[in-house]
Design an enzyme around this catalytic site. Structure first.
Site, short mmCIF file in Angstrom:
data_model
loop_
_atom_site.label_atom_id
_atom_site.label_comp_id
_atom_site.label_asym_id
_atom_site.label_seq_id
_atom_site.Cartn_x
_atom_site.Cartn_y
_atom_site.Cartn_z
N LYS A 138 -6.37 12.48 4.90
CA LYS A 138 -6.88 12.10 4.35
C LYS A 138 -6.53 10.58 4.08
CE LYS A 138 -7.56 11.22 -0.06
NZ LYS A 138 -8.17 9.85 0.44
N GLY A 191 1.48 6.19 -0.90
CA GLY A 191 0.72 5.76 -1.69
C GLY A 191 1.54 5.64 -2.72
N SER A 192 1.18 5.23 -3.82
CA SER A 192 1.95 5.21 -5.58
C SER A 192 2.63 5.65 -6.29
CB SER A 192 0.75 4.24 -6.43
OG SER A 192 -0.14 5.48 -6.49
N THR A 193 3.53 5.56 -7.10
CA THR A 193 4.72 6.42 -7.30
C THR A 193 3.46 6.77 -8.15
OG1 THR A 193 6.35 5.34 -7.52
CG2 THR A 193 6.94 6.17 -9.01
N ALA A 194 2.63 6.55 -8.62
CA ALA A 194 2.34 7.02 -9.78
C ALA A 194 1.24 8.74 -9.14
CB ALA A 194 0.85 6.13 -10.41
N GLY A 227 1.54 9.64 -6.56
CA GLY A 227 2.92 11.23 -5.52
C GLY A 227 3.43 11.52 -6.62
N GLU A 260 6.25 8.44 0.57
CA GLU A 260 6.73 7.31 0.01
C GLU A 260 5.63 7.39 -0.67
OE1 GLU A 260 8.89 7.04 2.25
OE2 GLU A 260 9.46 8.09 3.51
N CYS A 289 4.90 -1.49 1.24
CA CYS A 289 5.71 -1.03 -0.03
C CYS A 289 7.20 -1.80 0.16
CB CYS A 289 5.65 -0.35 0.33
SG CYS A 289 6.02 1.20 2.84
N GLU A 348 5.25 -3.03 -9.54
CA GLU A 348 4.76 -3.59 -7.95
C GLU A 348 3.32 -4.45 -8.12
OE1 GLU A 348 3.72 -0.20 -5.31
OE2 GLU A 348 4.58 -0.86 -3.57
P1 NAD Z 1 -2.81 5.33 -3.75
O1 NAD Z 1 -1.64 6.01 -4.50
O2 NAD Z 1 -3.94 4.54 -4.96
O3 NAD Z 1 -3.63 6.18 -2.92
C1 NAD Z 1 -2.89 6.56 -1.51
C2 NAD Z 1 -3.51 8.16 -1.21
O4 NAD Z 1 -4.02 9.05 -2.47
C3 NAD Z 1 -5.00 7.24 -1.36
O5 NAD Z 1 -5.51 7.59 -0.07
C4 NAD Z 1 -5.84 7.70 -2.50
O6 NAD Z 1 -6.98 8.48 -1.91
C5 NAD Z 1 -4.88 9.17 -2.42
N1 NAD Z 1 -5.21 9.77 -3.57
C6 NAD Z 1 -5.28 9.16 -4.94
N2 NAD Z 1 -5.52 9.79 -6.26
C7 NAD Z 1 -5.12 11.54 -5.46
C8 NAD Z 1 -4.55 12.70 -6.52
N3 NAD Z 1 -4.93 12.59 -7.59
N4 NAD Z 1 -5.10 13.02 -5.42
C9 NAD Z 1 -4.59 13.55 -4.12
N5 NAD Z 1 -4.85 11.82 -3.82
C10 NAD Z 1 -4.87 10.54 -4.11
O7 NAD Z 1 -1.91 3.94 -3.13
P2 NAD Z 1 -3.04 2.72 -2.52
O8 NAD Z 1 -3.42 1.78 -3.23
O9 NAD Z 1 -3.49 3.42 -1.42
O10 NAD Z 1 -1.29 2.57 -1.60
C11 NAD Z 1 -0.16 1.16 -2.34
C12 NAD Z 1 0.64 2.05 -2.72
O11 NAD Z 1 1.30 2.38 -1.44
C13 NAD Z 1 1.30 1.13 -3.08
O12 NAD Z 1 2.48 1.97 -4.39
C14 NAD Z 1 2.20 1.03 -2.05
O13 NAD Z 1 3.78 0.16 -2.53
C15 NAD Z 1 2.64 2.36 -1.50
N6 NAD Z 1 2.94 2.63 0.32
C16 NAD Z 1 4.57 2.75 0.24
C17 NAD Z 1 4.74 3.04 1.69
C18 NAD Z 1 5.97 3.48 2.11
O14 NAD Z 1 6.53 4.08 2.82
N7 NAD Z 1 6.93 3.56 0.48
C19 NAD Z 1 4.21 2.58 2.62
C20 NAD Z 1 2.39 2.25 2.53
C21 NAD Z 1 2.43 1.69 1.25
#
Ligand code: NAD
Length: 500
Positions: free
Chosen positions: A198, A251-254, A256, A273, A307, A404
């Site tokens: 996704k 994605g984001s910590t919240a 995650g 991650e 990130c 962040e």
């Molecule tokens: P996000 O957490 O908002 O979304 C990431 C993904 O999760 C998207 O596909 C989103 O649709 C999905 N998502 C959102 N809510 C969900 C839920 N309740 N259940 C399942 N999936 C859900 O993050 P973002 O704004 O897309 O990306 C930015 C974040 O990603 C930053 O915090 C960044 O640090 C992090 N990031 C981390 C790395 C790493 O390797 N550690 C790499 C790139 C980005």
């Protein structure tokens, strides 16, 4: 010519965006969403809608997971000789390279990123990474071991084997849509798993194109499915699905944490991650010009939407002004413009929502008393362009230091004593990456083990390698992408004990 005309030029000959609506890819074919709903895909440089992708619901996810389950159970993929899986993944990497123009144009169109970055990272490193992981298909191995089983009679033979974990749910963000999708898909497929991917609702196009290329490469139908949609609907359905045996999330910590809880409920394996607030420490023996170039790359590369971005800078007081002056010069000299313009060095943020978020952090830093060195506002009249921004004399409790931003905003502070700098660097809930700038090997070797980060660079920042595991300590996540650790995370270890 505006970015839309430039992208059309580059997409000439591609059928992919000939229809405005691009369906999910399930069971080897394009599918309209059962939800009947669509989401716009917007070019952030012009704020024009360029396509629509499915706003999938739980029924769409159900069909995709069922497809991946059938493909896994039929052994059409995991039952192949590892050398044949390797060959098909090589074919996929060739197709990614052959479609470099198209994929990088799609990437810039949906995310605004510079063409150079799309070509080098999402397409170039992405294709290389698929080849790196293809090689692991033939190198996964178990162990035989001498045992001490005290039961007399038979001879006891004991060994372990690595088996694919099953259906993988991969959820990725918008900053490197193709590259991060490949960080999940390539090791999962090398290990013999099947996948439901996704992508972010903001950037679904390259993931969908990838799924078509996988079919063209000869990877059996149902092995890679792509379901587009919002996190709260499609994402939530995927993480809750009991048929998914491993969740790999970036994605984001919240979010995650939500993914991690859902994984535990189903006892699915998980890799998270997550976000970062990575520090860079500049010691007094470092070369200020080299540091300024490296930190500019660390915080302004891809508009700071990285990130591991070097968003917190701690400089020995003797070099502080010099480094800040040079950094400000670099920031002010950057050519800001569309990702399609070859002269641009700095593009738009990826969406209006994100532009507002970053702008809000800049205003918070001003309100909390940080000294604005350069930037601090909108860069171009139209589009989601924010200036490369540097704040000096920041203090530990400012939001711009603790949270962040995920944008081109640097928070800098001086230090007098290295113990003070190490404590400040570690004073963060995050622990993704860090960099140390020194020419003193003894300092480097003593300080690296004390930094709470999954990745530490010395005299560099934001440099990755396919074989070097990437992942976080503390709130930056658990598990590792890249390297052997990643492919092994898509396997279960089975112990075999045989009386012969
Ligand atoms: P996000 O957490 O908002 O979304 C990431 C993904 O999760 C998207 O596909 C989103 O649709 C999905 N998502 C959102 N809510 C969900 C839920 N309740 N259940 C399942 N999936 C859900 O993050 P973002 O704004 O897309 O990306 C930015 C974040 O990603 C930053 O915090 C960044 O640090 C992090 N990031 C981390 C790395 C790493 O390797 N550690 C790499 C790139 C980005």
């Amino acid at each position: 010519m505006n970015s839309l005309d430039l992208s059309r030029q580059q997409l000439q000959g591609s059928q992919f965006l000939s229809e405005r609506r691009v369906g999910n890819v399930i069971d080897g074919a394009s599918r309209l969403p059962l939800s009947g709903r669509w989401l716009p895909v917007t070019d952030p440089a012009t704020e024009v809608v360029v396509a629509e992708a499915p706003d999938s619901n739980a029924a769409d996810v159900e069909v995709a997971v069922a497809s991946a389950q059938r493909a896994f159970e039929s052994a059409a993929w995991r039952g192949l000789r590892p050398a044949d899986r390797e060959k098909l993944l090589f074919k996929l990497s060739e197709l990614i390279e052959r479609h470099a123009d198209e994929l990088s144009a799609l990437e810039t169109l949906q995310s605004g990123k510079l063409q150079g970055i799309a070509r080098m990272i999402d397409v170039g490193s992405g294709a290389e990474f698929v080849r790196y992981m293809a090689g692991w298909a033939t190198k996964l191995e178990g162990q035989t071991l001498d045992n001490s089983i005290p039961i007399p009679g038979p001879q006891w033979v004991t060994y372990t084997r690595r088996e694919p974990v099953g259906v993988v749910g991969a959820i990725v963000p918008w900053n490197f849509p193709l590259a991060i999708a490949l960080w999940k898909v390539a090791p999962a497929l090398a290990a013999g798993c099947t996948v439901v991917l996704k992508p972010s609702e903001d950037t679904p196009l390259t993931a969908l194109r990838l799924a078509h290329l996988a079919i063209e490469a000869g990877i059996p139908e149902g092995v890679l499915n792509v379901v587009c949609g919002r996190g709260a609907t499609a994402g939530a359905a995927l993480i809750a699905h009991p048929g998914v045996r491993k969740l790999s999330f970036t994605g984001s910590t919240a979010v995650g944490k939500v993914v991690g809880h859902a994984a535990v409920d189903n006892m699915a394996r998980f890799t998270l991650e997550l976000g970062g607030k990575s520090p860079a420490i500049v010691m007094e023996d470092a070369d200020p010009s080299h540091v300024a170039q490296g930190i500019a790359m660390g915080i302004f590369f891809h508009q700071g939407q990285v990130c591991t971005a070097s968003s917190r800078l701690f400089v020995h007081r003797s070099l502080y002004r010099r480094v800040l002056d040079e950094l400000a010069g670099i920031a002010q000299g950057m050519k800001i413009g569309s990702g399609f313009d070859a002269a641009s060095q700095f593009g738009p943020l990826t969406s209006k929502v994100h532009f507002d978020r970053v702008t809000n952090y800049i205003e918070s830093a001003k309100a909390e008393g940080a000294t604005l060195v350069t930037g601090g506002g909108r860069a171009l009249e139209a589009g989601c362009f924010v200036q490369p921004t540097i704040f000096a004399d920041t203090t530990p409790h400012m939001r711009v230091v603790r949270e962040e931003v995920f944008g081109p905003v640097l928070a800098a502070a001086p230090f007098d004593d290295i113990e003070e700098a190490i404590a400040a660097a570690n004073d963060s809930p995050y622990g993704l990456a860090a960099s140390l700038w020194t020419n003193n090997l003894s300092h480097a070797n003593r300080i690296v083990p004390r930094l709470q980060a999954g990745m530490v660079w010395v005299n560099a920042h934001n440099v990755l390698d396919a074989g070097l595991p990437l992942g976080g300590m503390k709130q930056s996540g658990t598990g590792r992408d890249l390297g052997r650790a990643a492919v092994e995370s898509f396997t279960e270890v089975k112990s075999v004990c045989m009386a012969v």
